[in-house]
Each structure stands twice: as C-alpha cells, then as structure tokens.
Design a protein around this motif. Structure first.
Motif, PDB file in Angstrom:
ATOM      1  N   ARG A  98       0.876  -1.190   0.024  1.00 16.59           N
ATOM      2  CA  ARG A  98      -0.047  -0.135   0.015  1.00 16.59           C
ATOM      3  C   ARG A  98       1.037   1.332   0.073  1.00 16.59           C
ATOM      4  N   VAL A  99       2.099   1.116   0.095  1.00 14.42           N
ATOM      5  CA  VAL A  99       2.970   2.157   0.250  1.00 14.42           C
ATOM      6  C   VAL A  99       4.212   1.696  -0.839  1.00 14.42           C
ATOM      7  N   LYS A 100       4.506   2.817  -1.703  1.00  6.50           N
ATOM      8  CA  LYS A 100       5.929   2.569  -2.286  1.00  6.50           C
ATOM      9  C   LYS A 100       6.875   3.902  -2.564  1.00  6.50           C
ATOM     10  N   ASP A 101       7.806   4.088  -2.183  1.00  2.00           N
ATOM     11  CA  ASP A 101       8.589   5.381  -2.020  1.00  2.00           C
ATOM     12  C   ASP A 101       7.608   6.486  -1.372  1.00  2.00           C
ATOM     13  N   ARG A 102       7.337   7.541  -2.048  1.00  2.00           N
ATOM     14  CA  ARG A 102       6.367   8.621  -1.779  1.00  2.00           C
ATOM     15  C   ARG A 102       4.950   8.497  -2.274  1.00  2.00           C
ATOM     16  N   ALA A 103       4.687   7.307  -2.701  1.00  2.00           N
ATOM     17  CA  ALA A 103       3.134   7.157  -2.825  1.00  2.00           C
ATOM     18  C   ALA A 103       2.483   6.188  -2.056  1.00  2.00           C
ATOM     19  N   ALA A 104       1.410   6.551  -1.506  1.00  2.00           N
ATOM     20  CA  ALA A 104       0.516   5.678  -0.709  1.00  2.00           C
ATOM     21  C   ALA A 104      -0.915   5.462  -1.258  1.00  2.00           C
ATOM     22  N   LEU A 105      -1.529   4.741  -0.932  1.00  2.00           N
ATOM     23  CA  LEU A 105      -3.062   4.176  -1.283  1.00  2.00           C
ATOM     24  C   LEU A 105      -3.711   4.046  -0.057  1.00  2.00           C
ATOM     25  N   ILE A 106      -5.069   4.644  -0.279  1.00  2.00           N
ATOM     26  CA  ILE A 106      -6.113   4.824   0.539  1.00  2.00           C
ATOM     27  C   ILE A 106      -7.460   4.172   0.247  1.00  2.00           C
ATOM     28  N   GLY A 107      -8.495   4.032   0.949  1.00  2.00           N
ATOM     29  CA  GLY A 107      -9.769   3.433   0.636  1.00  2.00           C
ATOM     30  C   GLY A 107      -9.689   2.388  -0.270  1.00  2.00           C
ATOM     31  N   ASP A 108     -10.896   2.525  -1.302  1.00  2.00           N
ATOM     32  CA  ASP A 108     -10.849   1.255  -2.157  1.00  2.00           C
ATOM     33  C   ASP A 108      -9.688   1.117  -2.755  1.00  2.00           C
ATOM     34  N   GLY A 161     -17.289   0.770   3.124  1.00  2.00           N
ATOM     35  CA  GLY A 161     -16.007   1.232   2.700  1.00  2.00           C
ATOM     36  C   GLY A 161     -16.072   2.753   2.652  1.00  2.00           C
ATOM     37  N   ILE A 162     -17.213   3.617   2.935  1.00  2.00           N
ATOM     38  CA  ILE A 162     -17.059   4.717   2.719  1.00  2.00           C
ATOM     39  C   ILE A 162     -16.435   5.568   3.927  1.00  2.00           C
ATOM     40  N   TYR A 163     -16.803   4.946   5.346  1.00  2.00           N
ATOM     41  CA  TYR A 163     -15.954   5.530   6.530  1.00  2.00           C
ATOM     42  C   TYR A 163     -14.477   5.235   6.370  1.00  2.00           C
ATOM     43  N   PHE A 164     -14.163   4.093   5.826  1.00  2.00           N
ATOM     44  CA  PHE A 164     -12.803   3.328   6.031  1.00  2.00           C
ATOM     45  C   PHE A 164     -11.988   4.238   5.073  1.00  2.00           C
ATOM     46  N   ALA A 165     -12.696   4.756   3.646  1.00  2.00           N
ATOM     47  CA  ALA A 165     -11.799   5.754   2.819  1.00  2.00           C
ATOM     48  C   ALA A 165     -11.478   6.777   3.334  1.00  2.00           C
ATOM     49  N   ALA A 166     -12.746   7.344   3.982  1.00  2.00           N
ATOM     50  CA  ALA A 166     -12.435   8.885   4.428  1.00  2.00           C
ATOM     51  C   ALA A 166     -11.303   8.558   5.650  1.00  2.00           C
ATOM     52  N   LYS A 167     -11.499   7.861   6.425  1.00  2.00           N
ATOM     53  CA  LYS A 167     -10.635   7.690   7.813  1.00  2.00           C
ATOM     54  C   LYS A 167      -9.026   7.252   7.160  1.00  2.00           C
ATOM     55  N   SER A 168      -8.956   6.559   6.183  1.00  2.00           N
ATOM     56  CA  SER A 168      -7.524   6.404   5.717  1.00  2.00           C
ATOM     57  C   SER A 168      -7.029   7.590   5.239  1.00  2.00           C
ATOM     58  N   GLY A 169      -7.613   8.179   4.390  1.00  2.00           N
ATOM     59  CA  GLY A 169      -7.468   9.610   3.723  1.00  2.00           C
ATOM     60  C   GLY A 169      -6.809  10.466   4.802  1.00  2.00           C
ATOM     61  N   ARG A 170      -7.690  10.754   5.982  1.00  2.00           N
ATOM     62  CA  ARG A 170      -7.270  11.749   6.906  1.00  2.00           C
ATOM     63  C   ARG A 170      -6.165  11.290   7.708  1.00  2.00           C
ATOM     64  N   MET A 171      -6.018   9.824   8.079  1.00  2.00           N
ATOM     65  CA  MET A 171      -4.608   9.333   8.629  1.00  2.00           C
ATOM     66  C   MET A 171      -3.759   9.598   7.867  1.00  2.00           C
ATOM     67  N   CYS A 172      -3.633   9.240   6.643  1.00  2.00           N
ATOM     68  CA  CYS A 172      -2.360   9.373   5.752  1.00  2.00           C
ATOM     69  C   CYS A 172      -2.094  10.686   5.508  1.00  2.00           C
TER      70      CYS A 172
END
Length: 350
Positions: free
Chosen positions: A206-216, A228-239
């Motif tokens: 889910r991470v490579k160098d300076r690129a990260a993935l969130i949500g779906d 999935g909506i809550y976890f998409a929003a929450k992962s975006g905020r945490m990242c």
C-alpha cells in the motif's frame, strides 16, 4: 435495520441503539460534492480531469510526473480534455478499486466482489416504510456469498446485491432481490443503475517510495458488511495527517518510512476488525442453513449490542466473557439445528 432470512423470517435489530446513534445512509453524488467543496474552501486546487498515469522518480528527491486529461481547459478541448502534466512530491492514490496509481507503483492485485444496485423511486406509501429503515436480505437466491439490500436514499431507495464467487450471475441475483422485496418495492421506477468492484482484502503493498494508497484503492472494505465509505475517509485523513506531521508542515521531504507509519497505525487500529468480519462472512454466508442461523442469532440483545457497537465505533467489541461463551454455544446449537432440519416454509413479506 431489518434482517431477512432465506425463508423471509424478519428480525428487527437496532433496539440497543442510543438516541444519538444511527446507521448513516448517503447519496454519493451529494456526499462527494460536499467533500470537494469543503476541500476547495480549505485551499485545495480542484482539477476536473482524468488521471492517465504517472512517471515514477528515477532518483531520490525527484518529483512524480502525473499525466491527466484536463476538462477545465480551453472550451474547444473540454469534451475530450487537454492532456497535461503535473509535478508533485507525494501521491495519495484515492482512485478506487481499479486504481491506476496502484498499478503504476506495482501494489499487486486483490480479489474483488461486484456490487450491483438500482436506484428506484417507489410509491409514496411504500417510501414511508423505508424512511427510517434499511433492509438486508440473505439467501442463495439473492447472493451466494454476500447479502442483498434495500437502503433508503432520501426520496428513493437503492435495491442491490453483490457477489465474489459468481460475478457473471449478478443479474440473476439482482432479479432475486427484486422478487424477494417485490411486495415492498412494487411499482418502482428505476432512476439509475450502478455497478462497482468492491475489494475483498487490502492490497499486498500500500506504500511505495512517496506514493500511498487509501480507501478502495488500498482495499479497505470490510467483509460481512461491505462497508467502505467510512474507511476511505478515515484512511485519507490518517495518511494526510501523517504527511503533515512527518514533513513538519511541508518543510522537509518525506520518504517511504514516513508513509509506512500511516500503514502501521491503520493496521493496529482496524486489523482485528477486518479479521473478525472475514471470519463471520465465512461462517454465516455459505449455505442457507447458516444464513438462517445468522438471522436467528440477530434476535439476541447481546448480538445486537456487540454488532452495533462494532459498526458504530469501528473496533471489535465484546469484553464480556460470559456473554461471549453463551453466544458461542447458541451459535453452535443454531448452526447444528438449521443444518439438520427441513427448512421452514417460505414466509410472505407484507
């Protein structure tokens, strides 16, 4: 919420909810517009465009070069878009289950479900029933490994289903939920048909160098509930918060280790939730006998308390050893009973 078994046994769940607790239902077109506007008001630069791909940095400190079609550019090119590039220091891939960012960074694949739904306007008297109610249907006729639903969407309903193991049969299962829910949605007019891939587990990377993935894009959808909506929003905020903190508010360049801190925090906070819901789906969504037990157990107040607390607060609940033991015994006896008896007669929904 109403849970409806393969034989149309109905169980009303939600009696344990407190006055301030509820299951939120949203229309994505409204929610997404709100989020875009809020981001713009807080300084984000919005681009109406299609992301095509990116060139990865070849050495430390180099920028990512994003290529995209810009639909906000000159009037003549607005329909097809004008191809442009953008140099950036960090990329957060929030581009859904078919993420091009994930492909570009080699994040690996995952199993996915197909979710299909029809947004439907039903007669006013029938809509009155759904104004404060969501329905979940289980049964081989509506999905071989998931559930079907009728969810309220303000002035209309969404009627849909999903499956992992029989994607080609999705239309058959959609007809199944239309038939099962017919007494309550008869006379409905289809407003829109929607279909989406739903990740079944996080991607290998889910991470490579300076690129990260969130949500779906990262695979953050829970088994059993498909949320999935809550976890998409929450992962975006945490990242994003991790980037702001570790970059010292933009004064130093972050690296892969900085972004992996977000992954470690995420897994520590939600990893157990994903494992438990994965287990529940395997135990209860396989045969109609198991699905009957699932709905039957939902009548238990302890099950409702644990289920809704886990749903509302996104962490696995259940710190009552005696309650857990009783529930375990009731689960085993219910599974044995329903697996060794003739199924009940099909009930008629009213």
């Amino acid at each position: 919420m109403t849970m409806i078994s393969p034989t149309n046994k109905e169980v009303q769940i939600g009696q344990t909810l407190k006055d301030h607790e509820y299951i939120g239902m949203v229309r994505r077109e409204v929610l997404d517009d709100f989020l875009r506007k809020r981001a713009s008001e807080n300084g984000a630069q919005l681009i109406n465009g299609l992301f095509l791909g990116m060139q990865l940095p070849q050495k430390k400190g180099e920028s990512y070069v994003l290529t995209y079609n810009d639909y906000n550019s000159t009037e003549g090119a607005s329909r097809n878009g004008e191809k442009k590039t953008l140099e950036v220091d960090v990329v957060i891939g929030a581009d859904g289950a078919n993420s091009r960012v994930a492909k570009d960074i080699g994040a690996g694949d995952y199993a996915y479900a197909i979710a299909f739904q029809e947004r439907m306007r039903i007669p006013d008297d029938k809509m009155e029933y759904y104004k404060d109610r969501a329905e979940m249907y289980v049964g081989e006729d509506v999905s071989p490994d998931f559930y079907a639903w009728v969810f309220p969407k303000c002035d209309h309903v969404a009627v849909g289903t999903g499956t992992v193991i029989d994607k080609k049969g999705i239309q058959k299962y959609q007809q199944g939920i239309r038939d099962r829910a017919a007494p309550r949605i008869a006379g409905g007019e289809v407003l829109r048909v929607e279909a989406h891939p739903i990740p079944e587990h996080p991607r290998p990377w889910r991470v490579k160098d300076r690129a990260a993935l969130i949500g779906d894009a990262a695979g953050y959808v829970t088994k059993c509930s498909g949320e999935g909506i809550y976890f998409a929003a929450k992962s975006g905020r945490m990242c994003a918060e991790r980037i702001v903190t570790n970059s010292e508010k933009g004064t130093r360049m972050i690296d892969e280790y900085d972004l992996k801190e977000y992954i470690r925090e995420w897994d520590a906070k939600y990893g157990a939730t994903y494992l438990v819901l994965d287990l529940l789906q395997k135990v209860f969504y396989t045969t109609d006998a198991q699905r009957e037990s699932f709905v039957e157990l939902c009548e238990e107040e302890y099950v409702q308390t644990v289920t809704f607390d886990s749903y509302l607060y996104k962490t696995v609940q259940g710190n009552n050893p005696i309650g857990d033991l009783k529930l375990g015994w009731k689960t085993l006896t219910s599974l044995w009973k329903n697996s060794n008896k003739k199924p009940d007669e099909m009930r008629t929904l009213v």
